[in-house]
Design a protein around this motif. Structure first.
Motif, PDB file in Angstrom:
ATOM      1  N   ILE A  39      94.047  62.720 -37.318  1.00 63.15           N
ATOM      2  CA  ILE A  39      94.489  61.711 -36.350  1.00 63.15           C
ATOM      3  C   ILE A  39      93.788  61.930 -35.011  1.00 63.15           C
ATOM      4  N   TRP A  40      93.384  60.824 -34.399  1.00 59.91           N
ATOM      5  CA  TRP A  40      92.820  60.858 -33.042  1.00 59.91           C
ATOM      6  C   TRP A  40      93.938  60.530 -32.066  1.00 59.91           C
ATOM      7  N   GLY A  41      94.261  61.476 -31.197  1.00 60.52           N
ATOM      8  CA  GLY A  41      95.305  61.231 -30.189  1.00 60.52           C
ATOM      9  C   GLY A  41      94.668  60.513 -29.026  1.00 60.52           C
ATOM     10  N   SER A  42      94.481  59.232 -29.155  1.00 63.57           N
ATOM     11  CA  SER A  42      93.677  58.440 -28.212  1.00 63.57           C
ATOM     12  C   SER A  42      94.313  58.323 -26.834  1.00 63.57           C
ATOM     13  N   GLY A  43      93.530  58.615 -25.799  1.00 61.76           N
ATOM     14  CA  GLY A  43      94.016  58.446 -24.425  1.00 61.76           C
ATOM     15  C   GLY A  43      94.293  56.991 -24.119  1.00 61.76           C
ATOM     16  N   LEU A  44      93.415  56.116 -24.611  1.00 66.74           N
ATOM     17  CA  LEU A  44      93.594  54.682 -24.342  1.00 66.74           C
ATOM     18  C   LEU A  44      94.877  54.168 -24.982  1.00 66.74           C
ATOM     19  N   SER A  45      95.094  54.495 -26.247  1.00 66.63           N
ATOM     20  CA  SER A  45      96.273  53.895 -26.895  1.00 66.63           C
ATOM     21  C   SER A  45      97.563  54.599 -26.480  1.00 66.63           C
ATOM     22  N   MET A  80      93.213  65.880 -30.035  1.00 70.16           N
ATOM     23  CA  MET A  80      93.664  65.214 -28.820  1.00 70.16           C
ATOM     24  C   MET A  80      92.480  64.715 -28.009  1.00 70.16           C
ATOM     25  N   ASP A  81      92.606  63.492 -27.519  1.00 69.73           N
ATOM     26  CA  ASP A  81      91.661  62.993 -26.528  1.00 69.73           C
ATOM     27  C   ASP A  81      92.099  63.601 -25.196  1.00 69.73           C
ATOM     28  N   GLY A  82      91.384  64.655 -24.767  1.00 70.87           N
ATOM     29  CA  GLY A  82      91.821  65.401 -23.587  1.00 70.87           C
ATOM     30  C   GLY A  82      91.197  64.909 -22.300  1.00 70.87           C
ATOM     31  N   THR A 117      87.960  57.088 -15.966  1.00 66.13           N
ATOM     32  CA  THR A 117      88.290  55.708 -16.307  1.00 66.13           C
ATOM     33  C   THR A 117      87.775  55.446 -17.708  1.00 66.13           C
ATOM     34  N   ASN A 118      88.347  54.494 -18.410  1.00 61.86           N
ATOM     35  CA  ASN A 118      87.924  54.254 -19.783  1.00 61.86           C
ATOM     36  C   ASN A 118      86.434  53.903 -19.829  1.00 61.86           C
ATOM     37  N   SER A 119      85.751  54.379 -20.874  1.00 60.35           N
ATOM     38  CA  SER A 119      84.299  54.252 -20.959  1.00 60.35           C
ATOM     39  C   SER A 119      83.823  52.805 -21.069  1.00 60.35           C
ATOM     40  N   PHE A 120      84.714  51.911 -21.448  1.00 59.45           N
ATOM     41  CA  PHE A 120      84.297  50.518 -21.598  1.00 59.45           C
ATOM     42  C   PHE A 120      84.585  49.695 -20.337  1.00 59.45           C
ATOM     43  N   LEU A 121      84.988  50.357 -19.259  1.00 57.67           N
ATOM     44  CA  LEU A 121      85.295  49.664 -18.011  1.00 57.67           C
ATOM     45  C   LEU A 121      84.271  50.016 -16.926  1.00 57.67           C
ATOM     46  N   ALA A 154      83.040  68.498 -27.389  1.00 58.70           N
ATOM     47  CA  ALA A 154      82.528  68.102 -26.069  1.00 58.70           C
ATOM     48  C   ALA A 154      81.953  66.693 -26.171  1.00 58.70           C
ATOM     49  N   ARG A 155      82.431  65.817 -25.309  1.00 60.25           N
ATOM     50  CA  ARG A 155      82.028  64.402 -25.398  1.00 60.25           C
ATOM     51  C   ARG A 155      80.997  64.098 -24.310  1.00 60.25           C
ATOM     52  N   VAL A 156      79.885  63.547 -24.753  1.00 52.94           N
ATOM     53  CA  VAL A 156      78.780  63.243 -23.843  1.00 52.94           C
ATOM     54  C   VAL A 156      78.850  61.768 -23.454  1.00 52.94           C
ATOM     55  N   MET A 185      79.253  61.892 -29.331  1.00 50.69           N
ATOM     56  CA  MET A 185      78.257  61.119 -28.595  1.00 50.69           C
ATOM     57  C   MET A 185      78.758  59.683 -28.492  1.00 50.69           C
ATOM     58  N   HIS A 186      79.055  59.256 -27.260  1.00 48.90           N
ATOM     59  CA  HIS A 186      79.667  57.935 -27.100  1.00 48.90           C
ATOM     60  C   HIS A 186      78.627  56.901 -26.708  1.00 48.90           C
ATOM     61  N   SER A 187      78.860  55.659 -27.109  1.00 45.14           N
ATOM     62  CA  SER A 187      77.967  54.555 -26.757  1.00 45.14           C
ATOM     63  C   SER A 187      78.781  53.283 -26.683  1.00 45.14           C
ATOM     64  N   ILE A 210      81.422  60.246 -33.588  1.00 33.62           N
ATOM     65  CA  ILE A 210      81.150  58.974 -32.898  1.00 33.62           C
ATOM     66  C   ILE A 210      82.411  58.121 -32.838  1.00 33.62           C
ATOM     67  N   VAL A 211      82.368  57.130 -31.906  1.00 37.88           N
ATOM     68  CA  VAL A 211      83.482  56.182 -31.770  1.00 37.88           C
ATOM     69  C   VAL A 211      82.876  54.777 -31.852  1.00 37.88           C
ATOM     70  N   PRO A 212      82.833  54.195 -33.047  1.00 35.99           N
ATOM     71  CA  PRO A 212      82.053  52.951 -33.207  1.00 35.99           C
ATOM     72  C   PRO A 212      82.781  51.672 -32.788  1.00 35.99           C
ATOM     73  N   TRP A 233      88.083  55.930 -35.575  1.00 39.36           N
ATOM     74  CA  TRP A 233      88.555  54.540 -35.376  1.00 39.36           C
ATOM     75  C   TRP A 233      89.577  54.650 -34.236  1.00 39.36           C
ATOM     76  N   ALA A 234      89.132  54.325 -33.010  1.00 37.58           N
ATOM     77  CA  ALA A 234      89.824  54.883 -31.841  1.00 37.58           C
ATOM     78  C   ALA A 234      91.035  54.104 -31.344  1.00 37.58           C
ATOM     79  N   ASN A 235      91.192  52.840 -31.716  1.00 37.42           N
ATOM     80  CA  ASN A 235      92.289  52.075 -31.088  1.00 37.42           C
ATOM     81  C   ASN A 235      92.827  50.950 -31.974  1.00 37.42           C
TER      82      ASN A 235
HETATM   83  C1  SPV Z   1      90.149  56.744 -26.404  1.00 39.44           C
HETATM   84  O1  SPV Z   1      90.484  56.323 -27.517  1.00 39.44           O
HETATM   85  O2  SPV Z   1      90.916  56.882 -25.484  1.00 39.44           O
HETATM   86  C2  SPV Z   1      88.765  57.082 -26.147  1.00 39.44           C
HETATM   87  C3  SPV Z   1      87.742  56.391 -26.842  1.00 39.44           C
HETATM   88  O3  SPV Z   1      88.529  57.905 -25.318  1.00 39.44           O
HETATM   89  S1  SPV Z   1      87.218  55.116 -25.864  1.00 39.44           S
HETATM   90  O4  SPV Z   1      88.357  54.269 -25.559  1.00 39.44           O
HETATM   91  O5  SPV Z   1      86.216  54.469 -26.648  1.00 39.44           O
HETATM   92  O6  SPV Z   1      86.673  55.668 -24.648  1.00 39.44           O
END
Ligand code: SPV
Ligand code: MG
Length: 535
Positions: A39-45, A80-82, A117-121, A154-156, A185-187, A210-212, A233-235
């Protein structure tokens, strides 16, 4: 296996593995049930479900409270998403220490600045951490972890911040050398070009996650081809639940009734199932009403005539046939009384008025000709909650056979007689056993039922089930739950106890075997009857 070891093995495995996001105890359970190994403990969700922004608005201990519920609710590992580690190296040490205490298997930290801040913002406004400072954070985490298998990823964020491949490679290598177990490696591109360019240069130096989310159209096969270790699968279940909540809230607000939504949402009992109410019901029986010694009952199933016995059962049911001075039933009742079992129910059908021993509760099964043993059992067991012995009315047995059943603490115990004659012509309930649980000098002490087969005697059978079993009060609950599930189905009418036991085993219940060698006879035909005379 420890959750840390599970996660470590996922990261080190040569195939592509997957994590699904969760953000609450319930969603974590749903992810595990769906079959995800982690499980991914997502910070966003998590922040989103708390109704705050993904900008470190919820404190790190508030996030840990959620993670603790998630961890308690599941058996698969949680990464955990730390975020940035919530401060400097020292905050990271404290974080890792606390995560290990609540059985979180690993943490991923990203090379940005607190508060993140969230990477998509905020295109272009994602300041990166100093490489040396971030390496110190990784080292501090690795140094403080007590469990060698605790994972630090470690997340780049170099691609996210627009720095390109060279910076991404430089950072990934530095973090690897600092001790990171894997690199994320995030993109945020809508295709995986950046990621694949990176993979071509990176080789196999360390596992890559990766977080696709943004390049969701890239086939998973491509990730495999590029040697990616972990896809997150992050969210997605959070997004799915938001849509459903919006639809239902709007619909009920408009319609002001529940008629149309009912069929598009889970029933309340699905919530109870996910919360594992079944376990609590069993525990309540166990702890709120513990047995005080003699609270046991017996159910004797004696509704059939015993056609093979001919004239002997012309006017009385089989259980009332006298063997020497006493009937089979009288002998059973005596043994039960000697074990302080006074609440004895006899389910009777054929010539039931002839069952006239004192202190017995006779329960009628008037449909005995068209129904099976389970229907009879149901009539009696519905009236009891306590530990219970179930006997077929035609079994003669020595007193100790009851003792060994009652002394065995297992919830469902059956007697199996390992002595049976291969010459016998008629069919009976023959037993196959499971391989023993542990190595022991007396392996038969640990036999469990695999299957009861209605068959002729055969060398491959361990023994014969004479129709004797014991249920603890928990065992009674298990059987009642089974009856509840099946009683309305047509096949229940003719079902025998043998079939229930087989089904219970299939459902994962353990049916313990107590072995005897002779010392019982079921009085089925004239041969048995003449043997019984010597008993
Ligand atoms: C999250 O799920 O909180 C992440 C991934 O960090 S992302 O939202 O893609 O930054
Ligand atoms: Mg995050």
């Amino acid at each position: 296996m420890k959750k840390t070891t599970q996660l470590k093995q996922m990261i080190l495995s040569t195939q592509l593995e997957f994590l699904m996001e969760a953000h609450s105890g319930m969603s974590a359970k749903i992810v595990e049930e769906a079959g995800f190994k982690g499980i991914w403990g997502s910070g966003l969700s998590i922040s989103g479900s708390l109704g705050v922004r993904d900008n470190n608005e919820a404190s790190w201990t508030q996030i840990l409270d959620v993670l603790e519920f998630m961890s308690d609710a599941t058996t698969v590992p949680i990464l955990m998403d730390g975020d940035t580690g919530f401060g400097n190296f020292n905050n990271m040490r404290r974080l890792v220490k606390k995560l290990e205490q609540i059985d979180i298997a690993g943490v991923c930290i990203e090379d940005k600045i607190f508060p993140k801040t969230n990477s998509f913002l905020r295109d272009g406004a994602q300041p990166l951490a100093d490489i040396k400072e971030f390496c110190g954070k990784i080292k501090a985490g690795k140094d403080i972890q007590k469990d060698d298998d605790f994972v630090i990823v470690a997340r780049v964020e170099a691609f996210i911040a627009g720095w390109g491949l060279k910076e991404a490679l430089k950072r990934a290598e530095a973090y690897r050398q600092a001790g990171a177990d894997a690199i994320l490696m995030h993109s945020k591109l809508s295709n995986a070009c950046e990621i694949f360019d990176f993979m071509n240069e990176w080789g196999n130096r360390a596992p890559i996650a990766i977080v696709p989310t943004k390049y969701y159209t890239t086939p998973t096969e491509e990730f495999k081809k590029h040697n990616i270790s972990l896809a997150i699968w992050a969210n997605h279940i959070f997004r799915g639940s938001i849509q459903k909540m919006q639809e239902i809230a709007q619909q009920i607000n408009q319609e002001q009734n529940l008629l149309n939504v009912e069929d598009s949402i889970v029933p309340v009992k699905e919530i109870f199932r996910l919360q594992d109410d079944k376990e609590l019901a069993l525990a309540e029986e166990h702890y709120l009403s513990p047995k005080t010694g003699n609270q046991r009952s017996a159910i004797i199933l004696a509704s059939t005539r015993g056609d093979q016995l001919g004239a002997l059962t012309e006017s009385i049911p089989k259980t009332m046939i006298k063997i020497g001075k006493k009937s089979i039933l009288e002998r059973a009742v005596e043994h039960l009384n000697e074990h302080h079992i006074k609440n004895i129910m006899v389910v009777a059908g054929y010539k039931r008025e002839k069952i006239n021993l004192p202190n017995l509760k006779v329960i009628a099964n008037d449909d005995y000709e068209t129904t099976g043993e389970m229907v009879s059992l149901t009539k009696a067991i519905d009236t009891t909650k306590e530990e219970c012995v179930i006997l077929f009315g035609d079994v003669l047995f020595k007193k100790y056979v009851l003792t060994i059943m009652l002394d065995d603490p297992a919830d469902i115990v059956i007697i199996v007689d390992s002595v049976f004659s291969l010459e016998k012509q008629y069919q009976s309930d023959f037993v196959q056993v499971c391989p023993m649980e542990e190595k022991s000098l007396f392996p038969e002490a640990n036999y469990y039922l695999d299957k009861i087969i209605y068959d002729q005697p055969g060398a491959e059978y361990y023994g014969e089930w004479p129709g004797m079993m014991k249920l603890t009060d928990k065992g009674v609950i298990i059987v009642k739950a089974f009856i509840q599930e099946f009683r309305d189905k047509p096949e229940f009418q003719k079902m025998d106890i043998r079939e229930m036991l087989n089904q219970l085993v299939k459902q994962g219940n353990k049916v313990k075997i107590q072995t005897i060698s002779g010392h019982r006879i079921d009085v089925n035909d004239i041969d048995d009857f003449s043997l019984a005379g010597e008993f």
